[in-house]
Structure formats: structure tokens, C-alpha cells
Motif scaffolding. Structure first.
Motif, PDB file in Angstrom:
ATOM      1  N   SER A   1       0.866  -1.186   0.067  1.00 36.50           N
ATOM      2  CA  SER A   1      -0.030  -0.176   0.143  1.00 36.50           C
ATOM      3  C   SER A   1       0.712   1.286  -0.168  1.00 36.50           C
ATOM      4  CB  SER A   1      -0.871   0.082   1.296  1.00 36.50           C
ATOM      5  OG  SER A   1      -1.970  -1.063   1.226  1.00 36.50           O
ATOM      6  N   THR A   2       2.236   1.156   0.304  1.00 40.22           N
ATOM      7  CA  THR A   2       3.044   2.181   0.356  1.00 40.22           C
ATOM      8  C   THR A   2       3.521   2.692  -1.031  1.00 40.22           C
ATOM      9  OG1 THR A   2       5.091   1.204   0.731  1.00 40.22           O
ATOM     10  CG2 THR A   2       3.822   1.662   2.332  1.00 40.22           C
ATOM     11  N   HIS A   3       3.280   1.885  -2.100  1.00 39.40           N
ATOM     12  CA  HIS A   3       3.694   2.003  -3.500  1.00 39.40           C
ATOM     13  C   HIS A   3       2.623   2.572  -4.381  1.00 39.40           C
ATOM     14  CE1 HIS A   3       7.664  -0.225  -3.270  1.00 39.40           C
ATOM     15  NE2 HIS A   3       6.942  -0.581  -2.072  1.00 39.40           N
ATOM     16  N   PRO A   4       2.788   3.638  -5.011  1.00 35.04           N
ATOM     17  CA  PRO A   4       1.571   4.342  -5.725  1.00 35.04           C
ATOM     18  C   PRO A   4       1.067   3.343  -6.903  1.00 35.04           C
ATOM     19  CG  PRO A   4       3.676   5.723  -5.447  1.00 35.04           C
ATOM     20  CD  PRO A   4       4.013   4.454  -4.824  1.00 35.04           C
TER      21      PRO A   4
ATOM     22  N   HIS B   1      -4.799   1.720  -4.338  1.00 36.29           N
ATOM     23  CA  HIS B   1      -5.857   2.473  -4.831  1.00 36.29           C
ATOM     24  C   HIS B   1      -5.856   3.779  -3.576  1.00 36.29           C
ATOM     25  CE1 HIS B   1      -6.801  -0.063  -8.141  1.00 36.29           C
ATOM     26  NE2 HIS B   1      -7.031  -1.166  -7.296  1.00 36.29           N
ATOM     27  N   ILE B   2      -5.261   3.709  -2.862  1.00 39.55           N
ATOM     28  CA  ILE B   2      -5.388   4.724  -1.695  1.00 39.55           C
ATOM     29  C   ILE B   2      -4.919   6.047  -2.382  1.00 39.55           C
ATOM     30  CG2 ILE B   2      -4.411   5.662   0.475  1.00 39.55           C
ATOM     31  CD1 ILE B   2      -4.087   2.732   1.202  1.00 39.55           C
ATOM     32  N   ASP B   3      -5.742   7.242  -2.275  1.00 39.78           N
ATOM     33  CA  ASP B   3      -5.688   8.219  -3.038  1.00 39.78           C
ATOM     34  C   ASP B   3      -4.272   9.315  -2.354  1.00 39.78           C
ATOM     35  OD1 ASP B   3      -7.894   7.959  -4.545  1.00 39.78           O
ATOM     36  OD2 ASP B   3      -9.237   8.879  -3.145  1.00 39.78           O
ATOM     37  N   LEU B   4      -4.277   9.129  -1.190  1.00 34.29           N
ATOM     38  CA  LEU B   4      -3.174   9.862  -0.496  1.00 34.29           C
ATOM     39  C   LEU B   4      -1.893   9.373  -0.858  1.00 34.29           C
ATOM     40  CD1 LEU B   4      -4.133  10.484   3.388  1.00 34.29           C
ATOM     41  CD2 LEU B   4      -3.750  12.050   1.577  1.00 34.29           C
ATOM     42  N   VAL B   5      -1.836   8.033  -1.134  1.00 27.03           N
ATOM     43  CA  VAL B   5      -0.342   7.484  -1.634  1.00 27.03           C
ATOM     44  C   VAL B   5      -0.148   7.799  -3.158  1.00 27.03           C
ATOM     45  CG1 VAL B   5       0.758   5.324  -2.103  1.00 27.03           C
ATOM     46  CG2 VAL B   5      -0.702   5.697  -0.007  1.00 27.03           C
TER      47      VAL B   5
ATOM     48  N   CYS C   1       8.087   7.153  -3.519  1.00 27.38           N
ATOM     49  CA  CYS C   1       8.666   5.863  -3.613  1.00 27.38           C
ATOM     50  C   CYS C   1       8.328   4.870  -2.439  1.00 27.38           C
ATOM     51  CB  CYS C   1      10.290   6.193  -3.556  1.00 27.38           C
ATOM     52  SG  CYS C   1      11.100   4.370  -3.540  1.00 27.38           S
ATOM     53  N   GLY C   2       7.588   4.031  -2.467  1.00 27.35           N
ATOM     54  CA  GLY C   2       7.461   3.270  -1.233  1.00 27.35           C
ATOM     55  C   GLY C   2       8.514   2.518  -0.630  1.00 27.35           C
TER      56      GLY C   2
ATOM     57  N   LEU D   1       8.397  10.821  -0.291  1.00 22.81           N
ATOM     58  CA  LEU D   1       7.211  11.881  -0.806  1.00 22.81           C
ATOM     59  C   LEU D   1       7.734  12.780  -1.675  1.00 22.81           C
ATOM     60  CD1 LEU D   1       5.414  13.036   2.677  1.00 22.81           C
ATOM     61  CD2 LEU D   1       5.292  10.767   1.185  1.00 22.81           C
ATOM     62  N   ASN D   2       6.849  12.993  -2.523  1.00 15.79           N
ATOM     63  CA  ASN D   2       7.205  14.281  -3.700  1.00 15.79           C
ATOM     64  C   ASN D   2       6.988  15.437  -3.334  1.00 15.79           C
ATOM     65  OD1 ASN D   2       4.462  14.736  -3.774  1.00 15.79           O
ATOM     66  ND2 ASN D   2       3.952  13.152  -5.324  1.00 15.79           N
ATOM     67  N   PHE D   3       7.368  16.448  -4.461  1.00 10.39           N
ATOM     68  CA  PHE D   3       7.278  17.968  -3.966  1.00 10.39           C
ATOM     69  C   PHE D   3       6.091  18.505  -3.786  1.00 10.39           C
ATOM     70  CE2 PHE D   3      11.302  17.430  -6.735  1.00 10.39           C
ATOM     71  CZ  PHE D   3      12.135  17.960  -5.794  1.00 10.39           C
TER      72      PHE D   3
END
Length: 322
Positions: free
Chosen positions: A237-240, A244-248, A254-255, A299-301
Motif C-alpha cells: 500500500s505504500t507503493h503508488p 488505490h489509496i488516494d493519498l499514496v 517511492c514506497g 514523498l514528492n514535491f
């Protein structure tokens, strides 16, 4: 496991925590998590502003567990040889020979104080020791004695003079713990400890052998299939591209690695034993998700711009997985 062994583990765990709490007040959860990480055989990273007692906490653990202890104060001019040691030239009469002079890394408990104030090149000197428990200098490889673990402290990255730790090094920490300001009653008690007339005596509660026995006991705790599946679900679930989790999907670049999943299982075993149980519950697993994964998910920018933290995302993941 015999019931007596299980009780002994829980009693030893409680006694160690109680002795450390004589010196460190208002950080009960941090103390318990540090001991869980030590028994699980992992390295621990503690982050917090200066003056919150991180260094004192590590020193207190070294006294209570009676472990060989070394401290390295990380600074921008620290060199890798200051950590692992170096080969020096010795002259005996007319003969010249090389002899390896061991550095402070050859110990059981290594305090890497303010680890993010050194350059990445120096930080990387710890990588081999943290994962493989060996040190390579030139053509020779030296094995570190068990137990060996690194307890590192770092200041928040927004402070001056800090360098971000490489992702590969962060992944080698079992836990990342956030040390915050204690509550008012704890601060009141802290004044008495720090400025009182009587000196505080910290006793030895366990030995190196006791710690290794607790570590081996924790490894033998069985894990049910549903606990393993939940750990895998959390990891995925940590990998985009795997959830399907929106926040992720919106904020994670990167998970976490499989090492994070293994860390969760190892820590959950110790957590169960510390409470006198020889089975790992789902709550044991959920309780270690944040310290095990918060430093392994990048996390991303957009997350930085929206001020979204890894803890917020992990809490959402736990809710969805439950």
C-alpha cells in the motif's frame, strides 16, 4: 515456549524500562520502542531538537544493559577513518609494517550523535556495519561481535548545518523515533533529577548474554499467516502503482522496501513478548508501522508544498488495511 520463559522475558523487559525511566522522564513510549528495537537486533534513529535528552537516553541504556559503548560526535570534518579505523605504519628496528588500528565502531552500542551533521561520504562508512555487521578496510574484512547496533540521533533537517541521510542508510534503521518536548509534570520532575543534591545511581539490570537470549527468544515467536498477509498489504500500500489509496497515489514518490516489512514482523514479535504473550496480534503489527516505515517512504514535491507528512499517509494506510 514454556510459560516461565515468557514471564521472564516480560519481567526483564519491564525491569530494564523501569531503570531507564529513573533517568529519562516523560519519554515512556520512546524508551519502550528503543528497547524493542535493540532486542529485535536493529539500528535506531532518533530525531528531535537539541536538548531533549536523546544522547542521555542512549548512555543510560548502555549502563543498564552493561554493553561496551562508543560515541562518535558527527561533524562536517569527520572522516570515514575516524569511524572504522585505519592502517598505520609501524617501525620495528629496520622493519616497516602495516597495522590496523580499530576505530570506535568496534563496540556493541555505538552512539552516532547528530549523525546528519556529517557529509554523506562519512555517513556511508556506517552502511556495511549497520547491515552486515562487518567492517572492510583495504583487503581485510573484520567481523563485529554480537550484539552490535547503532543508536543515532539527528536534528530536524530544517536546522542549519545538517545533511539529509542517503536513502540506503535510512533503510538500514529498524526504527525512526520522533522525540518531542515532555509534558509539564515530566519537566517538573526533570528539574529535581538534574539539579537535585543527590546523584542518581543507574544500576545494571541485564548483561550482553541476557540481551542475546532475549533476542533469540523473540526470533522463535511464530507468526500467523493473516499477520504476514497484513504486513505484505501494508508494504504494497505504500507503493503508488500497487494501491488505490488516494493519498499514496498523490503524494508518494517511492514506497518502502521489503526490509521495512521484515522490520515490522521482527518488532511486532518483541512487542507481543513484552506484554507477556507468545502470539503476535494485529494490534502489535499496527503499533510498529509508523516507527518502521516513516523513514522508508519518500514523498514528492507536492507533499512538501501541501505539508503532508509520512505519518499522516501511514495512518491512512492502516485504516484502509484494517
Amino acid at each position: 515456549m514454556e510459560e516461565n520463559n515468557m514471564k521472564n522475558f516480560a519481567n526483564d523487559f519491564e525491569n530494564i524500562v523501569a531503570e531507564v525511566k529513573k533517568q529519562i522522564v516523560g519519554q515512556d513510549e520512546i524508551i519502550q520502542n528503543v528497547l524493542i528495537g535493540i532486542i529485535a537486533g536493529g539500528n535506531i534513529l532518533m530525531e528531535g531538537a537539541p536538548g531533549l535528552g536523546k544522547t542521555v537516553l542512549v548512555k543510560t541504556f548502555s549502563k543498564v544493559l552493561d554493553l561496551p559503548f562508543s560515541r562518535i560526535q558527527f561533524t562536517p570534518d569527520l572522516m570515514p577513518t575516524d569511524i572504522v579505523g585505519a592502517e598505520i605504519v609501524r617501525k620495528d628496528k629496520d622493519q616497516l609494517s602495516f597495522q590496523f588500528e580499530k576505530g570506535p565502531i568496534f563496540t556493541s552500542l555505538l552512539l552516532a550523535d547528530e549523525i546528519n551533521r556529517a557529509t554523506p561520504k562519512t555517513q556511508s562508512a556506517l552502511l556495511e556495519a549497520m547491515q552486515e555487521r562487518t567492517v572492510t578496510v583495504g583487503k581485510n574484512t573484520y567481523i563485529l561481535e554480537e550484539p552490535f547496533f547503532v543508536l543515532a540521533t539527528q536534528n530536524p533537517l530544517e536546522m542549519e548545518g545538517t545533511y539529509p541521510l542517503p536513502e540506503a542508510q535510512l533503510d538500514r534503521f529498524l526504527f525512526k523515533l520522533k522525540v518531542v518536548l515532555p509534558q509539564k509534570d515530566a519537566l517538573f520532575h526533570m528539574i529535581d533529577i538534574s539539579t537535585g543534591e543527590k546523584s542518581l545511581e543507574i544500576k545494571k539490570i541485564a548483561t550482553k548474554e541476557d540481551l542475546l537470549e532475549m533476542k533469540n527468544t523473540a526470533k522463535k515467536v511464530p507468526i500467523a499467516a493473516n499477520i504476514k498477509n497484513k504486513a505484505i498489504d501494508i508494504l504494497m500500500s505504500t507503493h503508488p502503482d500497487q494501491t488505490h489509496i488516494d493519498l499514496v497515489k498523490e503524494y508518494v514518490q517511492c514506497g518502502t522496501s521489503p526490509r521495512g516489512m521484515i522490520s515490522m514482523i521482527s518488532a511486532a514479535k518483541v512487542k507481543a513478548l513484552s506484554e507477556g504473550r507468545y502470539h503476535v496480534s494485529l494490534e502489535d503489527l499496527y503499533s510498529v508501522v509508523l516507527p518502521c516505515l516513516r523513514h522508508r517512504m519518500f514523498l514528492n514535491f507536492k507533499a512538501m508544498a501541501d505539508k503532508v507528512s509520512t505519518d499522516e499517509i501511514l495512518i491512512e494506510i492502516i485504516k484502509k488495511v484494517k
